[in-house]
Motif scaffolding. Structure first.
Motif, mmCIF file in Angstrom:
data_model
loop_
_atom_site.group_PDB
_atom_site.id
_atom_site.type_symbol
_atom_site.label_atom_id
_atom_site.label_comp_id
_atom_site.label_asym_id
_atom_site.label_seq_id
_atom_site.Cartn_x
_atom_site.Cartn_y
_atom_site.Cartn_z
ATOM 1 N N ARG A 5 8.940 -3.249 8.486
ATOM 2 C CA ARG A 5 7.821 -2.843 7.642
ATOM 3 C C ARG A 5 8.201 -1.631 6.792
ATOM 4 N NH1 ARG A 5 1.542 -2.370 9.507
ATOM 5 N NH2 ARG A 5 2.021 -4.527 10.030
ATOM 6 N N LEU A 100 0.582 -8.656 0.750
ATOM 7 C CA LEU A 100 -0.629 -7.882 0.994
ATOM 8 C C LEU A 100 -1.661 -8.190 -0.078
ATOM 9 C CD1 LEU A 100 0.982 -4.369 1.694
ATOM 10 C CD2 LEU A 100 0.330 -6.107 3.386
ATOM 11 N N ILE A 102 -5.164 -6.432 -1.473
ATOM 12 C CA ILE A 102 -5.941 -5.193 -1.436
ATOM 13 C C ILE A 102 -7.199 -5.396 -2.268
ATOM 14 C CG2 ILE A 102 -5.964 -2.764 -2.117
ATOM 15 C CD1 ILE A 102 -2.920 -2.760 -1.685
ATOM 16 N N ILE A 119 -0.153 2.233 0.708
ATOM 17 C CA ILE A 119 1.046 1.519 1.151
ATOM 18 C C ILE A 119 1.838 2.365 2.146
ATOM 19 C CG2 ILE A 119 3.232 0.512 0.407
ATOM 20 C CD1 ILE A 119 0.673 -1.120 -0.218
ATOM 21 N N TYR A 122 0.193 1.857 5.398
ATOM 22 C CA TYR A 122 0.528 0.539 5.951
ATOM 23 C C TYR A 122 1.929 0.545 6.567
ATOM 24 C CZ TYR A 122 2.101 -4.296 6.052
ATOM 25 O OH TYR A 122 2.642 -5.495 6.450
ATOM 26 N N ARG A 123 2.883 1.125 5.868
ATOM 27 C CA ARG A 123 4.264 1.119 6.359
ATOM 28 C C ARG A 123 4.389 1.914 7.661
ATOM 29 N NH1 ARG A 123 7.913 -1.214 2.938
ATOM 30 N NH2 ARG A 123 7.596 -1.106 0.676
ATOM 31 N N SER A 125 2.100 2.179 10.016
ATOM 32 C CA SER A 125 1.206 1.671 11.055
ATOM 33 C C SER A 125 1.699 0.333 11.574
ATOM 34 C CB SER A 125 -0.211 1.507 10.494
ATOM 35 O OG SER A 125 -0.294 0.333 9.702
ATOM 36 N N LEU A 130 -6.343 -2.645 7.144
ATOM 37 C CA LEU A 130 -6.571 -1.206 7.042
ATOM 38 C C LEU A 130 -7.706 -0.924 6.068
ATOM 39 C CD1 LEU A 130 -2.818 -0.377 6.771
ATOM 40 C CD2 LEU A 130 -4.274 0.797 8.431
ATOM 41 N N LEU A 171 -4.108 5.448 11.981
ATOM 42 C CA LEU A 171 -3.447 4.325 11.323
ATOM 43 C C LEU A 171 -3.458 3.063 12.183
ATOM 44 C CD1 LEU A 171 -0.348 6.136 9.767
ATOM 45 C CD2 LEU A 171 -2.324 5.205 8.537
ATOM 46 N N ASN A 172 -3.671 3.216 13.493
ATOM 47 C CA ASN A 172 -3.646 2.066 14.392
ATOM 48 C C ASN A 172 -4.942 1.853 15.165
ATOM 49 O OD1 ASN A 172 -0.899 1.105 13.962
ATOM 50 N ND2 ASN A 172 -0.247 3.031 14.896
ATOM 51 N N LEU A 185 -7.090 -3.241 2.811
ATOM 52 C CA LEU A 185 -5.780 -3.891 2.718
ATOM 53 C C LEU A 185 -5.633 -4.857 3.884
ATOM 54 C CD1 LEU A 185 -2.320 -2.178 2.194
ATOM 55 C CD2 LEU A 185 -2.726 -3.580 4.225
ATOM 56 N N GLU A 187 -2.871 -8.138 5.434
ATOM 57 C CA GLU A 187 -1.710 -9.008 5.283
ATOM 58 C C GLU A 187 -2.180 -10.419 4.954
ATOM 59 O OE1 GLU A 187 0.688 -8.763 8.781
ATOM 60 O OE2 GLU A 187 1.399 -6.731 8.346
#
Length: 328
Positions: A5, A100, A102, A119, A122-123, A125, A130, A171-172, A185, A187
């Motif tokens: 990621r 992705l 958004i 972004i 995202y990278r 997490s 998100l 982030l998680n 956002l 996937e």
């Protein structure tokens, strides 16, 4: 967080739905054209017009390439409904082989570093979905005294909501953050591989993003929050009325309570037991209104609207919030 990621080249579709808001969508597009772009990414922007005729196509085709080099695509989705239009955006993202998708709203503008921050979050997490904060844009000129009061009340409400998210979400983990498609956002494999889509039955009611979130979490996927990727909502005077805020809360509450009744059927009957207590609460807010108008005005609209939305759901009514549009 996975090494792939961090290092992977990402293909991104940034989308917004629009309906009869030519000036607002033009402001959004201008903010897209002014934003910085994340490294190691290929991004495109997309407007999905949900209408029976292409009212904004000429505007969008005239700016097919934005000042920062982003390409801007346009599609017309004539089948009415917010969930229908969101699914159309997802299909377009899949056709573009985007990793992705958004979403922001057509009544918003994005901060210059918004996409870079989103972004980066995202990278860093493990999340497949998100959310990020929504703030209120500066007030328009020539507001009435009542509209100014409502604007201040809404600003206070948004600030508290963002603070609550900052204190509980990471982030998680979503914590108490509101994960909504106004800054969102996902996937694209959630659509392609997991077959999770926006519910067509909610085309006019709204709440399709909440149900999407529930389905993603039910599959065991991680959901998170990017605290510094900011977008700003424009509030036209029509939304700064008591009745609009009441109706908006009522409709959101109605949709959410229908979902709750599906999960817990007894909730339909328990809501009637809360009527006396809720009437007392509303009376207390009314008494406090002259002494704390900034705080109490919106609280009254949301308390009354929220409870009436639940009662309406228990009685079988359904929200049709998205059959009308405010804005310009």
């Amino acid at each position: 967080m996975t090494d792939t990621r961090l290092d992977r080249h990402l293909r991104i579709t940034v989308a917004a739905l629009t309906r009869k808001r030519p000036q607002m969508v033009q402001a959004l597009i201008a903010s897209w054209g002014a934003m910085k772009l994340p490294e190691n990414c290929t991004a495109r922007c997309l407007i999905v017009e949900n209408d029976d005729t292409p009212r904004t196509r000429d505007l969008i085709e005239a700016t097919a390439v934005l000042p920062n080099g982003l390409e801007l695509d346009y599609v017309l989705e004539t089948e009415a409904g917010i969930s229908i239009a969101r699914n159309r955006a997802a299909k377009e993202a899949l056709a573009q082989e985007a990793d992705l998708l958004i979403f922001v709203d057509d009544d918003e503008t994005v901060a210059q570093d918004w996409l870079v921050k989103l972004i980066a979050g995202y990278r860093q997490s493990d999340a497949v979905l998100l959310g990020a904060p929504l703030r209120i844009a500066p007030a328009v000129d020539n507001l009435t005294a009542f509209q100014s009061l409502m604007y201040k009340s809404l600003t206070e409400f948004y600030q508290k909501r963002e603070q609550r998210a900052a204190e509980t979400a990471t982030l998680n983990t979503p914590g108490r953050a509101v994960i909504a498609t106004n800054n969102w956002l996902v996937e694209t494999r959630m659509f392609r591989d997991e077959n999770i889509w926006f519910d067509k039955k909610l085309r006019f009611a709204g709440g399709e993003d909440t149900e999407f979130l529930t389905n993603v979490q039910a599959r065991g996927f991680t959901v998170g929050w990017v605290a510094d990727a900011l977008v700003y909502e424009t509030l036209p005077p029509a939304r700064l009325s008591f009745i609009y805020q009441y109706r908006r809360t009522r409709d959101q509450s109605n949709t959410n309570f229908h979902r709750r009744m599906r999960e817990k059927p007894k909730a339909r009957y328990k809501i009637f037991l809360r009527i006396p207590g809720k009437l007392i609460q509303i009376t207390v807010i009314l008494i406090a209104l002259p002494f704390s108008p900034t705080h109490s005005l919106l609280k009254l609209a949301k308390t009354a609207g929220g409870f009436w939305g639940k009662l309406g759901a228990a009685l079988g009514t359904r929200s049709r919030h998205y059959t009308s549009t405010t804005g310009h």
